[in-house]
Design an enzyme around this catalytic site. Structure first.
Site, PDB file in Angstrom:
ATOM      1  N   ASP A  80       0.845  -1.194   0.000  1.00 27.13           N
ATOM      2  CA  ASP A  80       0.000   0.000   0.000  1.00 27.13           C
ATOM      3  C   ASP A  80       0.890   1.258   0.000  1.00 27.13           C
ATOM      4  O   ASP A  80       2.001   1.220   0.541  1.00 27.13           O
ATOM      5  CB  ASP A  80      -0.856  -0.070   1.283  1.00 27.13           C
ATOM      6  CG  ASP A  80      -2.033   0.897   1.291  1.00 27.13           C
ATOM      7  OD1 ASP A  80      -2.452   1.327   0.211  1.00 27.13           O
ATOM      8  OD2 ASP A  80      -2.537   1.190   2.395  1.00 27.13           O
ATOM      9  N   HIS A 207      -9.994   4.650  -1.185  1.00 32.44           N
ATOM     10  CA  HIS A 207      -9.194   4.643   0.051  1.00 32.44           C
ATOM     11  C   HIS A 207     -10.017   5.278   1.169  1.00 32.44           C
ATOM     12  O   HIS A 207     -10.975   5.992   0.922  1.00 32.44           O
ATOM     13  CB  HIS A 207      -7.896   5.426  -0.157  1.00 32.44           C
ATOM     14  CG  HIS A 207      -6.887   4.683  -0.976  1.00 32.44           C
ATOM     15  ND1 HIS A 207      -5.619   4.427  -0.530  1.00 32.44           N
ATOM     16  CD2 HIS A 207      -6.973   4.135  -2.211  1.00 32.44           C
ATOM     17  CE1 HIS A 207      -4.958   3.743  -1.461  1.00 32.44           C
ATOM     18  NE2 HIS A 207      -5.748   3.568  -2.494  1.00 32.44           N
ATOM     19  N   GLY A 208      -9.607   5.031   2.400  1.00 30.53           N
ATOM     20  CA  GLY A 208     -10.322   5.630   3.531  1.00 30.53           C
ATOM     21  C   GLY A 208     -11.678   4.988   3.758  1.00 30.53           C
ATOM     22  O   GLY A 208     -12.638   5.645   4.162  1.00 30.53           O
TER      23      GLY A 208
HETATM   24 ZN   LIG Z   1      -4.768   4.970   1.090  1.00 38.75          ZN
END
Ligand SMILES: [Zn+2]
Length: 282
Positions: A80, A207-208
């Site tokens: 990541d 993301h998140g």
């Molecule tokens: Zn991320």
């Protein structure tokens, strides 16, 4: 089976998004793979460079591959957000099946140039690549991006970046923030639709994910998100459960460490099951 994202997306076509869960310690790994296998969904285990160095590249990769070979679902190991090209090449050489090069803080042309280098190396080794254009705000593994500096991904930038750099997956900024769990994000669906239209085969990545409501999560999956990242909730929950079990009254920590870690691992499995169920299209 151990797979890269290209193979995984292809086999999961029409079935929803694949959950990408951040491994924060070695203990989480078997619990995550078992939860995915029980639910019969593919899973992406992802690490920061910090976690890979903490566990050790070789033992981590060997364990994930061994677990993957023993389940009927597809498993990927993905690096990541990494800004270090040499570290990514090392991850590729040692056996990660997928990597993310994060050049989102660089001018776009420099981001394209670096990402292209990673893509050429990765593809020659059968490894998939995720890129990022536009910046997703928040803090992740100590890497802080100011919320105000985070901007929505511009569709024309995304198209230019994806076609030039040749990435297999693209992290887009449509309103989520890293590290968010107290409030919920406001997703820009118009932007998501435009990005999906422009990007075609490049898998969009959210993301998140911790900061997204269940309802929005389902909608993002229906709208065509291919990979959804969940990191913060796993970290936070593990600490929460371990803090309770290790300090509970009547605990005799010297008798069974396994007994104390078990509930935290069970919680990780429960989160994977809950989230992956949301990502699955009926
Ligand atoms: Zn991320």
């Amino acid at each position: 089976m151990y797979k890269n994202l290209i193979e995984m997306f292809k086999e999961n076509e029409g079935k929803g998004a694949v959950g990408a869960f951040n491994v924060h310690c070695f203990e989480m790994v078997p619990a995550m793979v078992k939860a995915a296998a029980d639910l019969n969904v593919p899973i992406i285990l992802q690490t920061s460079l910090g976690t890979a160095e903490y566990i050790g590249f070789e033992p981590l990769i060997a364990a994930v591959k061994a677990l993957a070979e023993n389940v009927p679902v597809n498993v990927a190991l993905h690096m990541d957000h990494c800004k270090d090209i040499d570290a990514l090449k090392r991850a590729i050489d040692l056996g990660y099946s997928s990597v993310m090069y994060d050049g989102s803080s660089l001018p776009i042309e420099e981001n394209i140039k670096n990402t292209k280098e990673v893509v050429a190396y990765a593809h020659a080794h059968g490894v998939s690549v995720e890129g990022e254009v536009g910046s997703i705000g928040g803090a992740e593994d100590g890497v802080v991006v100011d919320k105000d500096a985070a901007m929505y991904t511009k569709p024309e930038d995304a198209l230019h970046f994806a076609s030039e750099a040749g990435v297999d997956a693209l992290a887009v900024s449509i309103g989520t923030t890293h590290g968010q769990y107290k409030s919920k994000a406001k997703i820009n669906y118009e932007l998501l639709e435009e990005l999906k239209e422009k990007l075609g085969d490049t898998g969009l990545v959210l993301h998140g994910g911790t900061g997204v409501s269940d309802e929005d999560m389902r909608k993002c999956v229906r709208e065509g998100m291919k990979k959804i990242n969940v990191g913060t909730e796993l970290n936070k929950s593990y600490i929460e459960v371990v803090s309770k079990t290790f300090t509970a009254e009547g605990v005799t920590p010297l008798t069974s460490l396994r007994g104390l870690l078990g509930p935290a691992n069970d919680r990780i499995a429960a989160i994977v099951t809950e989230k992956a169920s949301l990502f699955k299209l009926d």
